[in-house]
Motif scaffolding. Sequence first.
Motif, PDB file in Angstrom:
ATOM      1  N   PRO A  66       2.878 -26.552  -2.721  1.00  0.00           N
ATOM      2  CA  PRO A  66       3.551 -25.267  -2.878  1.00  0.00           C
ATOM      3  C   PRO A  66       3.053 -24.548  -4.127  1.00  0.00           C
ATOM      4  N   THR A  67       2.770 -23.249  -4.004  1.00  0.00           N
ATOM      5  CA  THR A  67       2.256 -22.499  -5.143  1.00  0.00           C
ATOM      6  C   THR A  67       2.316 -21.007  -4.853  1.00  0.00           C
ATOM      7  N   LEU A  68       2.015 -20.215  -5.859  1.00  0.00           N
ATOM      8  CA  LEU A  68       1.940 -18.774  -5.697  1.00  0.00           C
ATOM      9  C   LEU A  68       0.611 -18.417  -5.041  1.00  0.00           C
ATOM     10  N   ARG A  69       0.670 -17.635  -3.977  1.00  0.00           N
ATOM     11  CA  ARG A  69      -0.525 -17.303  -3.207  1.00  0.00           C
ATOM     12  C   ARG A  69      -1.065 -15.896  -3.491  1.00  0.00           C
ATOM     13  N   GLU A  70      -0.210 -15.003  -3.982  1.00  0.00           N
ATOM     14  CA  GLU A  70      -0.617 -13.600  -4.071  1.00  0.00           C
ATOM     15  C   GLU A  70       0.244 -12.874  -5.095  1.00  0.00           C
ATOM     16  N   VAL A  71      -0.388 -11.969  -5.846  1.00  0.00           N
ATOM     17  CA  VAL A  71       0.339 -11.068  -6.736  1.00  0.00           C
ATOM     18  C   VAL A  71      -0.019  -9.642  -6.353  1.00  0.00           C
ATOM     19  N   VAL A  72       1.008  -8.833  -6.078  1.00  0.00           N
ATOM     20  CA  VAL A  72       0.819  -7.426  -5.724  1.00  0.00           C
ATOM     21  C   VAL A  72       1.276  -6.577  -6.910  1.00  0.00           C
ATOM     22  N   TRP A  73       0.354  -5.787  -7.439  1.00  0.00           N
ATOM     23  CA  TRP A  73       0.642  -4.904  -8.567  1.00  0.00           C
ATOM     24  C   TRP A  73       0.903  -3.498  -8.054  1.00  0.00           C
ATOM     25  N   GLY A  74       1.799  -2.775  -8.712  1.00  0.00           N
ATOM     26  CA  GLY A  74       2.143  -1.424  -8.297  1.00  0.00           C
ATOM     27  C   GLY A  74       1.433  -0.364  -9.124  1.00  0.00           C
ATOM     28  N   VAL A  75       1.063   0.745  -8.458  1.00  0.00           N
ATOM     29  CA  VAL A  75       0.502   1.911  -9.140  1.00  0.00           C
ATOM     30  C   VAL A  75       1.382   3.114  -8.821  1.00  0.00           C
ATOM     31  N   GLU A  76       1.165   4.204  -9.534  1.00  0.00           N
ATOM     32  CA  GLU A  76       2.074   5.351  -9.414  1.00  0.00           C
ATOM     33  C   GLU A  76       1.826   6.193  -8.172  1.00  0.00           C
ATOM     34  N   ARG A  77       0.543   6.473  -7.866  1.00  0.00           N
ATOM     35  CA  ARG A  77       0.227   7.435  -6.807  1.00  0.00           C
ATOM     36  C   ARG A  77      -0.875   6.905  -5.893  1.00  0.00           C
ATOM     37  N   ALA A  78      -0.966   7.531  -4.715  1.00  0.00           N
ATOM     38  CA  ALA A  78      -2.030   7.184  -3.774  1.00  0.00           C
ATOM     39  C   ALA A  78      -3.400   7.456  -4.370  1.00  0.00           C
ATOM     40  N   GLU A  79      -3.509   8.488  -5.198  1.00  0.00           N
ATOM     41  CA  GLU A  79      -4.787   8.809  -5.839  1.00  0.00           C
ATOM     42  C   GLU A  79      -5.229   7.674  -6.761  1.00  0.00           C
ATOM     43  N   ASP A  80      -4.275   7.051  -7.440  1.00  0.00           N
ATOM     44  CA  ASP A  80      -4.610   5.897  -8.293  1.00  0.00           C
ATOM     45  C   ASP A  80      -5.136   4.745  -7.456  1.00  0.00           C
ATOM     46  N   LEU A  81      -4.496   4.535  -6.326  1.00  0.00           N
ATOM     47  CA  LEU A  81      -4.911   3.451  -5.442  1.00  0.00           C
ATOM     48  C   LEU A  81      -6.345   3.663  -4.970  1.00  0.00           C
ATOM     49  N   ALA A  82      -6.695   4.910  -4.670  1.00  0.00           N
ATOM     50  CA  ALA A  82      -8.060   5.209  -4.224  1.00  0.00           C
ATOM     51  C   ALA A  82      -9.078   4.913  -5.318  1.00  0.00           C
ATOM     52  N   ARG A  83      -8.742   5.217  -6.560  1.00  0.00           N
ATOM     53  CA  ARG A  83      -9.668   4.948  -7.679  1.00  0.00           C
ATOM     54  C   ARG A  83      -9.861   3.445  -7.875  1.00  0.00           C
ATOM     55  N   TYR A  84      -8.764   2.679  -7.793  1.00  0.00           N
ATOM     56  CA  TYR A  84      -8.890   1.238  -7.942  1.00  0.00           C
ATOM     57  C   TYR A  84      -9.673   0.620  -6.789  1.00  0.00           C
ATOM     58  N   ALA A  85      -9.516   1.196  -5.602  1.00  0.00           N
ATOM     59  CA  ALA A  85     -10.282   0.699  -4.450  1.00  0.00           C
ATOM     60  C   ALA A  85     -11.776   0.837  -4.712  1.00  0.00           C
ATOM     61  N   ASP A  86     -12.177   1.936  -5.308  1.00  0.00           N
ATOM     62  CA  ASP A  86     -13.597   2.116  -5.643  1.00  0.00           C
ATOM     63  C   ASP A  86     -14.054   1.095  -6.678  1.00  0.00           C
ATOM     64  N   ALA A  87     -13.156   0.722  -7.595  1.00  0.00           N
ATOM     65  CA  ALA A  87     -13.524  -0.204  -8.670  1.00  0.00           C
ATOM     66  C   ALA A  87     -13.721  -1.628  -8.170  1.00  0.00           C
TER      67      ALA A  87
END
Length: 322
Positions: A66-87
């Motif tokens: 048993p262990t932690l499998r995933e960490v989901v971090w939150g961002v403010e806007r969809a535009e931020d998510l798009a920038r991180y996707a490129d990174a």
Amino acid sequence: MSVLGIDQITYGTDDLALSRRFFQDWGLTLAHESADTLVFTCLNGCRVVVAAMDHPGLPPAIEPGPTLREVVWGVERAEDLARYADAIRHDPGFVDTEVDGARRIGCTDPNGLAVRLQVTRKRDIALQSAAMNTWSDKPRINQPSPVYERATPIEVGHVVFFAADVPACEAFYASRFGFVSSDRYPGRGAFMRCAPSGGHHDLFLLQLPSGKRGINHVAFTVRDIHEVFGGGLHFSRCGWETQLGPGRHPVSSAYFWYFKNPAGGLIEYYADEDQLTADWQPREFEPGPTVFAEWAVDGGLDGHTRRQKGVDAGGKFLTEKK
């Protein structure tokens, strides 16, 4: 643009029934239950998912059991998510998918952990917390400090992992997501926060001589020191085992109480951590017991000490001798 904090964590467990009781005793709300998955929420909407270890949707584990499998971090806007996707688009394990009607991106960090990002689902909440009267500042007037019968965690405040290569992981989170280093054990540990201004750490990476990878602990933020104690005492009365605490960390100034977690690693109540800005200069520490804890109760408190709930004192003081 910066990551706001942890939105969700996901455990893989070999005992869903035990985990169900554990996290409800911990103070989380069971929001959804199926044959192989439990979904809990904290006060601000941060989620804790516990799934059967053989669940087909779970990312690979970085350690056995048993262990932690995933960490989901939150961002403010969809535009931020798009920038991180490129990174992270060219990093191992890159995913760009939809979960519960919302976009979620991610990849695998250098330690093998599934890292995900989404537009945050957490909400701002107003909570009354205890004000602390000191010699120089006395904000609590005509008001007693609270006594908590149990804890109701606000959110997952930070995660701590054993990493095979701390410098590589530290560089990854800094370059991909803009994390900032708060303090370090040179070459062996890194405290990192999501943004220049924020709590002392959202992520802590530790490197053991063995190169072990895995979860050390997940920490849940509570209102104040009194809820650390009230939550820990209640959890002890429920029969769960303390690993260490209550106590106080000198590095982050936070008060803590650690318990053993059947879903993997340890679990922590904590409050009153340092708040940092871009002016903060990272410090370097040599690992040691007094660096980890200024003071700590080894084995915890039994949950009944002094309060002795249900005992008729006959109107006498506890200190009154027979």
